[in-house]
Design a protein around this motif. Structure first.
Motif, PDB file in Angstrom:
ATOM      1  N   THR A  43       1.254   8.941   8.571  1.00 12.66           N
ATOM      2  CA  THR A  43       1.508   7.829   9.494  1.00 12.66           C
ATOM      3  C   THR A  43       0.224   7.399  10.179  1.00 12.66           C
ATOM      4  O   THR A  43      -0.009   6.204  10.402  1.00 12.66           O
ATOM      5  CB  THR A  43       2.561   8.238  10.541  1.00 12.66           C
ATOM      6  N   LYS A  44      -0.635   8.357  10.506  1.00 14.56           N
ATOM      7  CA  LYS A  44      -1.925   8.027  11.121  1.00 14.56           C
ATOM      8  C   LYS A  44      -2.813   7.237  10.169  1.00 14.56           C
ATOM      9  O   LYS A  44      -3.585   6.382  10.593  1.00 14.56           O
ATOM     10  CB  LYS A  44      -2.646   9.305  11.576  1.00 14.56           C
ATOM     11  N   VAL A  45      -2.704   7.517   8.876  1.00 10.07           N
ATOM     12  CA  VAL A  45      -3.471   6.756   7.881  1.00 10.07           C
ATOM     13  C   VAL A  45      -3.124   5.273   7.990  1.00 10.07           C
ATOM     14  O   VAL A  45      -4.003   4.406   8.094  1.00 10.07           O
ATOM     15  CB  VAL A  45      -3.174   7.261   6.453  1.00 10.07           C
ATOM     16  N   VAL A  78       0.868  -1.177   0.000  1.00  5.82           N
ATOM     17  CA  VAL A  78       0.000   0.000   0.000  1.00  5.82           C
ATOM     18  C   VAL A  78       0.909   1.234   0.000  1.00  5.82           C
ATOM     19  O   VAL A  78       2.109   1.136   0.283  1.00  5.82           O
ATOM     20  CB  VAL A  78      -0.931   0.020   1.234  1.00  5.82           C
ATOM     21  N   PRO A  79       0.375   2.400  -0.362  1.00 10.95           N
ATOM     22  CA  PRO A  79       1.226   3.596  -0.401  1.00 10.95           C
ATOM     23  C   PRO A  79       1.955   3.823   0.916  1.00 10.95           C
ATOM     24  O   PRO A  79       1.368   3.714   1.994  1.00 10.95           O
ATOM     25  CB  PRO A  79       0.219   4.718  -0.687  1.00 10.95           C
ATOM     26  N   SER A  80       3.232   4.137   0.828  1.00 13.37           N
ATOM     27  CA  SER A  80       4.020   4.423   2.022  1.00 13.37           C
ATOM     28  C   SER A  80       3.645   5.790   2.581  1.00 13.37           C
ATOM     29  O   SER A  80       2.956   6.584   1.927  1.00 13.37           O
ATOM     30  CB  SER A  80       5.509   4.416   1.677  1.00 13.37           C
ATOM     31  N   ALA A  81       4.112   6.049   3.809  1.00 11.64           N
ATOM     32  CA  ALA A  81       3.818   7.341   4.430  1.00 11.64           C
ATOM     33  C   ALA A  81       4.356   8.486   3.577  1.00 11.64           C
ATOM     34  O   ALA A  81       3.685   9.514   3.402  1.00 11.64           O
ATOM     35  CB  ALA A  81       4.406   7.393   5.839  1.00 11.64           C
ATOM     36  N   VAL A 138       1.760  -3.859   3.710  1.00 11.15           N
ATOM     37  CA  VAL A 138       1.071  -4.581   2.634  1.00 11.15           C
ATOM     38  C   VAL A 138      -0.355  -4.907   3.073  1.00 11.15           C
ATOM     39  O   VAL A 138      -0.685  -4.866   4.257  1.00 11.15           O
ATOM     40  CB  VAL A 138       1.812  -5.885   2.260  1.00 11.15           C
ATOM     41  N   VAL A 139      -1.190  -5.256   2.103  1.00 10.60           N
ATOM     42  CA  VAL A 139      -2.562  -5.665   2.403  1.00 10.60           C
ATOM     43  C   VAL A 139      -2.525  -6.983   3.163  1.00 10.60           C
ATOM     44  O   VAL A 139      -1.809  -7.916   2.787  1.00 10.60           O
ATOM     45  CB  VAL A 139      -3.389  -5.817   1.111  1.00 10.60           C
TER      46      VAL A 139
END
Length: 320
Positions: free
Chosen positions: A52-54, A34-37, A73-74
């Protein structure tokens, strides 16, 4: 810093919802990164703390997990459809003590203990701040409960392995893994003053039981247990600082050292640090928190072995 308009959704929740939608639709499948911070920061124009909270929110929901070397990752086994996810969102669970504490843990995992406030928790749960006090009396009680829940999430085996050393080693590695997942946790745990945490007390009980039947007196058994847990906690207090430095600089420890190597060599030479200069000239050393932790744990248990092998009649005491 941009402020969220009253009544609007916080940016990190909006971004998390978009990633959640992609997972629900199958655009991101189990094991996919998934997209990194940093990517979230670039693509959405938000601060790194928000990004980061995401990821912390998605981890708390069980949608993603962190794999060494692969990043976030998912998570496997994601079978929900977009429709069932939306239905679950409409059926918002009732406010409870666990929801309050879990929300606080997600905030602390994302931004450390300073990010935890009753106001922010209320905003995340979309409730009035005062409603939280029906479940926790205040921030001090909340943080202590957070620590106990974090320890509860990594329970020790019901049956101890054979041998005192294997038992203590298992406990130390379990605590280290928990501290790595919750980098704020070692800053909450007190060695000097026992805290009223049932799951924390279970760790102490495990450590004391590990040395039963060895002929040690109660002074030695308590000192072995507390010293071991103090060692793990002490090394773990560096985890948050390392993560913060990596977040601020975008560099891993190895990358940072590589960039500082020339300056470091100049300082060693100018300062007359001959021993450091000689060892550095011999080549690189595999030295990081993990290797330091493992080395120190082995030497600590070696010392305990020497102590345990001495007979009680030798007059051994914690101070000798």
């Amino acid at each position: 810093m941009p402020r969220t308009a009253p009544g609007s959704e916080p940016p990190y929740r909006r971004i998390a919802a978009e990633i959640r939608r992609r997972i629900d639709l199958g655009e991101l499948r189990p094991g996919d990164p998934v997209p990194s911070a940093r990517r979230i920061t670039r693509e959405h124009g938000v601060a790194i703390a928000t990004a980061t909270k995401v990821l912390a929110l998605l981890r708390a929901e069980g949608l993603v997990l962190t794999r060494p070397g692969a990043g976030t990752v998912v998570a496997p086994g994601r079978t929900e459809t977009h429709g069932t996810r939306r239905a679950a969102e409409r059926a918002e669970p009732e406010l409870s003590r666990e929801r309050v504490v879990r929300s606080a843990i997600a905030l602390a995992d994302a931004g450390g203990l300073p990010a935890v406030s009753m106001r922010q928790i209320a905003a995340d749960l979309d409730v009035a701040t005062m409603s939280l006090y029906r479940h926790v009396r205040g921030r001090d009680e909340l943080i202590l409960t957070m620590a106990d829940i974090a320890l509860a999430d990594a329970p020790l085996p019901a049956v101890q392995p054979a041998g005192w050393r294997a038992r203590l080693e298992l406990l130390a590695w379990a605590q280290w893994a928990t501290y790595r997942r919750h980098r704020w946790l070692p800053h909450v745990i007190s060695i000097a003053r026992p805290q009223m945490m049932p799951h924390g007390m279970a760790h102490t009980e495990w450590a004391l039981r590990a040395t039963s039947g060895l002929g040690l007196d109660r002074q030695l058994r308590w000192h072995v247990a507390i010293t071991l847990m103090a060692y793990v906690r002490g090394i773990a207090t560096n985890l948050e600082m390392r993560a913060q430095a990596e977040q601020d600089t975008g560099l891993t420890d190895d990358q940072w050292v590589d960039r500082q190597e020339a300056t470091l060599r100049q300082m060693i030479a100018a300062g007359g640090f001959s021993t450091m200069a000689a060892l550095t000239a011999e080549g690189d050393v595999d030295l990081d928190l993990e290797t330091v932790f493992e080395f120190g744990l082995r030497r600590l248990l070696d010392g305990c072995a020497t102590l345990i092998e001495r007979r009680p009649e030798d007059g051994v005491s914690p101070g000798r």
